[in-house]
Write a protein that holds these residues in place. Structure first.
Motif, PDB file in Angstrom:
ATOM      1  N   ASP B  46      15.375   2.227 -78.171  1.00 38.32           N
ATOM      2  CA  ASP B  46      15.299   1.385 -79.377  1.00 38.32           C
ATOM      3  C   ASP B  46      15.937   0.022 -79.135  1.00 38.32           C
ATOM      4  N   ASP B  49      13.728  -2.091 -76.891  1.00 34.68           N
ATOM      5  CA  ASP B  49      12.600  -2.566 -77.704  1.00 34.68           C
ATOM      6  C   ASP B  49      13.016  -3.768 -78.544  1.00 34.68           C
ATOM      7  N   ALA B  52      13.474  -6.866 -76.435  1.00 32.84           N
ATOM      8  CA  ALA B  52      12.181  -7.444 -76.044  1.00 32.84           C
ATOM      9  C   ALA B  52      11.581  -8.227 -77.211  1.00 32.84           C
ATOM     10  N   ILE B  61      13.935  -4.892 -69.950  1.00 36.72           N
ATOM     11  CA  ILE B  61      13.410  -4.060 -68.855  1.00 36.72           C
ATOM     12  C   ILE B  61      14.562  -3.507 -68.018  1.00 36.72           C
ATOM     13  N   ALA B  64      16.292  -0.714 -69.993  1.00 38.59           N
ATOM     14  CA  ALA B  64      15.474   0.501 -70.073  1.00 38.59           C
ATOM     15  C   ALA B  64      15.413   1.214 -68.719  1.00 38.59           C
TER      16      ALA B  64
END
Lengths: 56, 142
Positions: B46, B49, B52, B61, B64
């Motif tokens: 989350d 996201d 981003a 990135i 993650a």
């Protein structure tokens, strides 16, 4: 309150009850960890999605 | 005096039981650690996201990917720990402790990575505590 905290709040009760039920029965070879943790992580899915966006 | 000795012996026995960990206690700690890892992974996804969407694609990135690596390592350790619990015969708590060490490290790495950007739910920290208790059961990990 962050999304993660909301999720945690929602999970807290049911998760504890679920674990207690499993532990009380002392289930063996049930591969519970594999059920809780799928092979593909959520962060891995997001990473793949973001990489695909970056690549032309 | 006899009663006192009985109580003292009982207290000692109970205390020893806690220190070594029974099969249900150990299984419970492994499952709680697994749920914490799941929750931390979701929290990381989350957060990545959101990063981003805010325009920090590269950082998203990186976050993650590091969470994914920590999750993979943590999951492997928890699967090995569960297998050690389910092995036939007497429970080898040391084997569980050795297996879980990778999971606790993975969970801590994940928490560290996400904590830079977001608050971590207390349930995740509880999972780390339970994982560290499993580590305290010791064992020769060579």
């Amino acid at each position: 309150m962050s999304d993660a905290l909301k999720i945690a709040e929602l999970l807290a009760g049911p998760v504890t009850d679920l674990i207690k039920a499993i532990v009380d029965k002392d289930e063996e070879a049930a591969e519970r960890v594999r059920q809780i943790l799928p092979e593909q992580s959520e962060s891995g899915k997001v990473a793949a999605k973001l990489r695909a966006k970056v690549q032309p | 005096v006899n009663r006192l000795w009985v109580l003292a012996a009982l207290a000692l026995a109970l205390n020893t039981g806690c220190a070594n960990g029974t099969r249900p206690e150990i299984r419970s700690a492994v499952l709680h650690t697994a749920y914490s890892l799941k929750l931390a992974d979701k929290s990381c996804a989350d957060t990545a996201d959101a990063l981003a969407k805010a325009g920090s694609g590269k950082a998203a990135i990186q976050l993650a990917e590091s969470c994914d690596t920590a999750y993979t390592n943590g999951r492997a350790g928890l699967i090995a720990a569960e297998a050690a619990i389910d092995a036939k015969g007497d429970l080898d708590a040391g084997k569980v402790a050795c297996a879980i060490s990778k999971s606790v490290s993975g969970l801590k790495e994940l928490v560290k990575a996400v904590s830079v950007y977001a608050e971590m739910p207390p349930q995740i920290l509880d999972g780390i505590e339970r994982g560290e208790w499993l580590l305290s059961l010791g064992g020769d990990c060579k």
